[in-house]
Design an enzyme around this catalytic site. Structure first.
Site, PDB file in Angstrom:
ATOM      1  N   LYS A   1      62.797  23.410  18.106  1.00 32.27           N
ATOM      2  CA  LYS A   1      62.513  23.392  16.794  1.00 32.27           C
ATOM      3  C   LYS A   1      63.688  22.998  15.931  1.00 32.27           C
ATOM      4  O   LYS A   1      64.719  23.159  16.195  1.00 32.27           O
ATOM      5  CB  LYS A   1      62.530  24.921  16.265  1.00 32.27           C
ATOM      6  CG  LYS A   1      62.299  25.139  14.628  1.00 32.27           C
ATOM      7  CD  LYS A   1      62.315  26.561  14.381  1.00 32.27           C
ATOM      8  CE  LYS A   1      62.492  26.946  12.906  1.00 32.27           C
ATOM      9  NZ  LYS A   1      62.882  28.120  12.649  1.00 32.27           N
TER      10      LYS A   1
ATOM     11  N   LYS B   1      66.973  25.953  18.987  1.00 32.67           N
ATOM     12  CA  LYS B   1      66.683  25.823  17.510  1.00 32.67           C
ATOM     13  C   LYS B   1      68.143  25.303  16.844  1.00 32.67           C
ATOM     14  O   LYS B   1      69.183  25.730  16.884  1.00 32.67           O
ATOM     15  CB  LYS B   1      66.479  27.503  17.046  1.00 32.67           C
ATOM     16  CG  LYS B   1      66.472  27.535  15.389  1.00 32.67           C
ATOM     17  CD  LYS B   1      65.910  28.630  14.809  1.00 32.67           C
ATOM     18  CE  LYS B   1      66.135  29.101  13.404  1.00 32.67           C
ATOM     19  NZ  LYS B   1      65.498  30.155  12.993  1.00 32.67           N
TER      20      LYS B   1
HETATM   21  C1  PBG Z   1      64.212  32.595  10.223  1.00 29.99           C
HETATM   22  C2  PBG Z   1      63.442  31.541  10.538  1.00 29.99           C
HETATM   23  C3  PBG Z   1      63.464  30.197   9.962  1.00 29.99           C
HETATM   24  C4  PBG Z   1      62.485  29.497  10.212  1.00 29.99           C
HETATM   25  C5  PBG Z   1      61.711  30.025  11.086  1.00 29.99           C
HETATM   26  N1  PBG Z   1      62.397  31.262  11.203  1.00 29.99           N
HETATM   27  C6  PBG Z   1      64.559  29.859   8.644  1.00 29.99           C
HETATM   28  C7  PBG Z   1      65.982  29.393   9.090  1.00 29.99           C
HETATM   29  O1  PBG Z   1      66.303  29.872  10.260  1.00 29.99           O
HETATM   30  O2  PBG Z   1      66.836  29.267   8.321  1.00 29.99           O
HETATM   31  C8  PBG Z   1      62.349  28.041   9.695  1.00 29.99           C
HETATM   32  C9  PBG Z   1      60.762  27.584   9.678  1.00 29.99           C
HETATM   33  C10 PBG Z   1      60.572  26.575   8.950  1.00 29.99           C
HETATM   34  O3  PBG Z   1      61.509  25.894   8.211  1.00 29.99           O
HETATM   35  O4  PBG Z   1      59.510  26.301   8.824  1.00 29.99           O
HETATM   36  N2  PBG Z   1      65.546  32.571  10.791  1.00 29.99           N
END
Ligand code: PBG
Length: 325
Positions: A245, A192
């Site tokens: 992601k 991520k």
């Molecule tokens: C929680 C989380 C996020 C996303 C999924 N889980 C936001 C972040 O990490 O700031 C992003 C999902 C998306 O942008 O569609 N931490």
């Protein structure tokens, strides 16, 4: 000429026969935002067509999802009350816990995955516990584990930690096992990146950090080998599924990850990807359906077996219509 690649492209039947990537509705996961309150159905300004639902309204949405032939949802919670301890993340009657109980009662055929993170629940919007303005890794693990357990107790079929703390998969696996949830899988947001593509989500989930950024826990987008390190660690810690992601700007990572792990690989087409397609389509500059199909196929072609997308309902329809698949 002996070899003519065009020969196999000469009809739709033949093109479909030799197709290398096949897309099935069973691979789709639809993210849903659930908000504390009643009779709430708020459209998210930066994500036209996506809404924040209170539990009562969410049930109508679940019905549509189920009717579209989508088998799985990912739940994100928006609590009324946020605090330093993220106490609503693991509250027995927290928003996710309530949503799970109601949804499972009404739509037992759906498969429920929960996002396990604290950013929607902390008053400062960071994904963990703070100590002197810094996110304290090990203190956060306990809270994440407790949150994952409370989701399992409320009926989550799978949990998905997205916080990027070190050791979170092991912490979650351990607490689930000790409490006899040995068959609740962990889908790790392993690769991520700290990404500008999450901006609309933070608007949707009301989870933007009030100071600083997430770069001390989410990954630097210049790095590839670091992603592999995260995958191998999460695999050792007992992850069942590995996620990459965002998806569209990280297709190379989906392909690399697929090479180094035998675990199923998921790709999350995030909020910014959705928002960009929506905005360009609204302007009439692109054909929304074509772009949605093409970007989804790209993620699968790169190696994803599972695809999380805000376009899941539309994709399911395109699959039914034979536009993609
Ligand atoms: C929680 C989380 C996020 C996303 C999924 N889980 C936001 C972040 O990490 O700031 C992003 C999902 C998306 O942008 O569609 N931490």
């Amino acid at each position: 000429m002996i070899k003519r690649p065009r020969r196999l492209r000469s009809s739709e039947t033949l093109r479909r026969m030799v197709r290398e990537t096949r897309i099935d509705k069973s691979a789709l996961i639809y993210p849903v935002f659930v908000k504390e309150g009643m009779r709430i159905r708020e459209e998210i300004p930066s994500m036209k067509g996506q809404f924040r639902y209170s539990v009562d309204q969410m049930l109508y949405e679940m019905e549509k999802i189920s009717n579209a032939g989508i088998s799985s949802v990912m739940l994100f919670g928006i609590p009324e009350h946020k605090d330093e301890l993220a106490s609503q993340a693991y509250a027995q009657n927290g928003i996710i816990q309530q949503a799970l109980k109601e949804a499972k009662k009404r739509f037992p055929e759906l498969y429920y995955i929960t996002d396990v993170c604290l950013c929607e629940y902390t008053s400062h919007g960071h994904c963990g516990m703070l100590c002197n303005q810094e996110v304290d890794n090990d203190a956060t693990l306990k809270v994440l584990a407790r949150t994952a357990l409370s989701h399992a107790q409320a009926g989550a079929d799978m949990v998905a930690p997205s916080d990027m703390m070190d050791g979170r998969v092991a912490a979650v696996r351990e607490i689930l096992d000790v409490n006899k949830y040995i068959n609740v899988p962990v889908m790790s947001y392993a690769v991520k990146y700290a990404s500008g593509f999450y901006e609309p989500f933070r608007d949707a989930a009301e989870s933007a950090p009030t100071f600083g950024d997430r770069k001390s826990y989410q990954m630097d987008y210049h790095n590839r080998r670091e992603g592999i390190k995260e995958v191998l660690l999460d695999e050792e810690e007992g992850a069942d599924i590995i996620m990459v992601k965002p998806a569209l700007a990280y297709l190379d990572m989906i392909a690399h990850v697929k090479e180094v792990t035998n675990l199923p690989v998921a790709a999350y087409s995030v909020s910014g990807e959705y928002a960009m397609i929506k905005a360009a389509a609204e302007k009439g500059w692109i054909d929304e359906a074509k772009i949605v199909c093409e970007t989804a196929a790209a993620a699968f072609r790169a190696g994803a077996q599972i695809y999380l997308t805000y376009y899941a309902k539309e994709l399911a329809q395109y699959i039914d219509e034979g536009r993609i698949g």
